[in-house]
Design a protein around this motif. Sequence first.
Motif, PDB file in Angstrom:
ATOM      1  N   THR A  77       0.852  -1.197   0.000  1.00 37.92           N
ATOM      2  CA  THR A  77       0.000   0.000   0.000  1.00 37.92           C
ATOM      3  C   THR A  77       0.881   1.238   0.000  1.00 37.92           C
ATOM      4  OG1 THR A  77      -0.114   0.121   2.419  1.00 37.92           O
ATOM      5  CG2 THR A  77      -1.804  -1.203   1.283  1.00 37.92           C
ATOM      6  N   PRO A  78       0.424   2.338  -0.571  1.00 37.75           N
ATOM      7  CA  PRO A  78       1.217   3.580  -0.552  1.00 37.75           C
ATOM      8  C   PRO A  78       1.486   4.063   0.873  1.00 37.75           C
ATOM      9  CG  PRO A  78      -0.575   3.736  -2.146  1.00 37.75           C
ATOM     10  CD  PRO A  78      -0.819   2.491  -1.364  1.00 37.75           C
ATOM     11  N   ALA A  81       4.358   2.125   2.429  1.00 40.25           N
ATOM     12  CA  ALA A  81       5.634   2.516   1.819  1.00 40.25           C
ATOM     13  C   ALA A  81       6.131   3.833   2.407  1.00 40.25           C
ATOM     14  CB  ALA A  81       5.487   2.616   0.307  1.00 40.25           C
ATOM     15  N   LYS A  82       5.223   4.784   2.537  1.00 40.38           N
ATOM     16  CA  LYS A  82       5.613   6.077   3.114  1.00 40.38           C
ATOM     17  C   LYS A  82       5.963   5.925   4.597  1.00 40.38           C
ATOM     18  CE  LYS A  82       4.112  10.884   3.638  1.00 40.38           C
ATOM     19  NZ  LYS A  82       4.505  10.947   5.059  1.00 40.38           N
ATOM     20  N   ALA A  83       5.200   5.111   5.305  1.00 38.83           N
ATOM     21  CA  ALA A  83       5.473   4.913   6.731  1.00 38.83           C
ATOM     22  C   ALA A  83       6.846   4.295   6.947  1.00 38.83           C
ATOM     23  CB  ALA A  83       4.388   4.035   7.349  1.00 38.83           C
ATOM     24  N   ILE A  84       7.213   3.337   6.114  1.00 39.42           N
ATOM     25  CA  ILE A  84       8.541   2.724   6.241  1.00 39.42           C
ATOM     26  C   ILE A  84       9.632   3.746   5.952  1.00 39.42           C
ATOM     27  CG2 ILE A  84      10.091   0.994   5.255  1.00 39.42           C
ATOM     28  CD1 ILE A  84       7.680  -0.788   4.803  1.00 39.42           C
ATOM     29  N   THR A 260       7.400  10.563   0.167  1.00 34.76           N
ATOM     30  CA  THR A 260       6.124  10.966  -0.428  1.00 34.76           C
ATOM     31  C   THR A 260       5.202   9.755  -0.536  1.00 34.76           C
ATOM     32  OG1 THR A 260       7.037  10.606  -2.644  1.00 34.76           O
ATOM     33  CG2 THR A 260       7.168  12.840  -1.749  1.00 34.76           C
ATOM     34  N   LEU A 261       3.935  10.055  -0.649  1.00 32.73           N
ATOM     35  CA  LEU A 261       2.923   8.999  -0.792  1.00 32.73           C
ATOM     36  C   LEU A 261       2.827   8.615  -2.258  1.00 32.73           C
ATOM     37  CD1 LEU A 261       0.846   7.509   1.021  1.00 32.73           C
ATOM     38  CD2 LEU A 261      -0.860   9.128   0.171  1.00 32.73           C
ATOM     39  N   SER A 265       1.178   2.449  -8.772  1.00 30.47           N
ATOM     40  CA  SER A 265       1.738   1.156  -8.401  1.00 30.47           C
ATOM     41  C   SER A 265       2.640   0.645  -9.523  1.00 30.47           C
ATOM     42  CB  SER A 265       0.605   0.153  -8.128  1.00 30.47           C
ATOM     43  OG  SER A 265       1.136  -1.119  -7.857  1.00 30.47           O
ATOM     44  N   LEU A 266       3.896   0.346  -9.140  1.00 27.58           N
ATOM     45  CA  LEU A 266       4.829  -0.177 -10.135  1.00 27.58           C
ATOM     46  C   LEU A 266       4.674  -1.679 -10.323  1.00 27.58           C
ATOM     47  CD1 LEU A 266       8.057   1.797  -9.148  1.00 27.58           C
ATOM     48  CD2 LEU A 266       6.386   2.344 -10.916  1.00 27.58           C
TER      49      LEU A 266
END
Length: 301
Positions: A77-78, A81-84, A260-261, A265-266
Motif C-alpha cells: 500500500t502507498p 511505503a511512506k510509513a517505512i 512521499t505517498l 503502483s509499479l
Amino acid sequence: TMDAYIIQNYISSIDMLDNVVKRLDLQGHFADKSKDPYSRLKTYPTKEELLKYWQWLVSVSFEIEKGIISVEVKAYTPEMAKAINDAILACSEELVNKMNDRAHQDAIRLAKNEVATSEKRVLQAQRSLQKFRDDKSILDPQTTAKGLEGVIASLEAEAASLQAELNAAMEIMRSNSPRVQTLQNRLRALQEQLVREKTRLAGLDAQDATLSSLVGDYTQLVTEEKFAQDRLVHAMAALEAARLRAISKSRYIVAFQPPTLPEESLYPRPLLFTIFGFLAFLVLLGICSLVIAAIKDHMGV
C-alpha cells in the motif's frame, strides 16, 4: 562522506530492521495471505529470512558527488511505503544524533580531564613557590636582587665621591690629621659594606640563603606556575568550546526530498506480466514438443 556510508549500511542492517519493526507491523503487512505468494513474507520467518526480505524491500543508493542517499521502499500500500520511509529517516537521524552525542561527550570528558590535570599542576606549582618563600624567608629574589644592585651602585658612587674627597684632603693635610683619618675610616667602612653586598649578590657567602643562588630556583618555580596557569586557561577554553559544540548540532540529516505517498503502483503490471507469462508458456511448450519429438524419433514411432 563517512557518515553517509555509515547511514547507508545502517539502513540495510538488522538494527534498522529491529527499530522499524518496533514502530510498524511489518510482518502483519507483508505476510498477509491475501497477497501474492511470490512476493509475500513467510508467516513465521527466521531472523535471517526477515533481514533478507528487508534488504529486498529497501533499496539504498549513495551518490558520492552530491552526497545524497536515496531510499526506495516496496510495499503493498502507498501508506505503508511512506510509513517505512518515514521510519527509516527517523531512525537514521537518531543514529546521527547518537554519534554526535558520543563524539561531544568524549570531547567534553577529555576536556574535563585536562582541566582537572591543569588545576592540580597549578596548585602544585603554587605550593612549591610558597614553600620556597617560607623556607628562604624572601618574597621575590629577583626584585630583591634588583634592589640590591641599586644599593651597590649607590655605594659605589658614594665610595668614589669619598675617595675623591680623601685624595683632595691628603694633598693639603697630613696623613695623621683627624680629617684624613675620619675620611679613611668612612671609606674603609663603605668599602667593607660594598664587598658584603657584592658577595651577597654574587652568591659567594658561606650561608645557604645567598641571593644569587636563589634567583635561578625562584625563576624556574615562577615559570612553572605561569605555564601551569596558561595551560589551565587553554584547557578551560577547550572545555567551553566542547560544551558549545555539544549544544549545537554539527552533523544532521536533511531530507532533500521527504518521503512521499506513491500515486502509482509499479508492481504488479498485469499486461506486461501476462505477455511475459504467455511468452514463457510458448517457450516451455516448444521445449516440451521438442523433447516429445526426440523421444518418438528415438523409439521409431
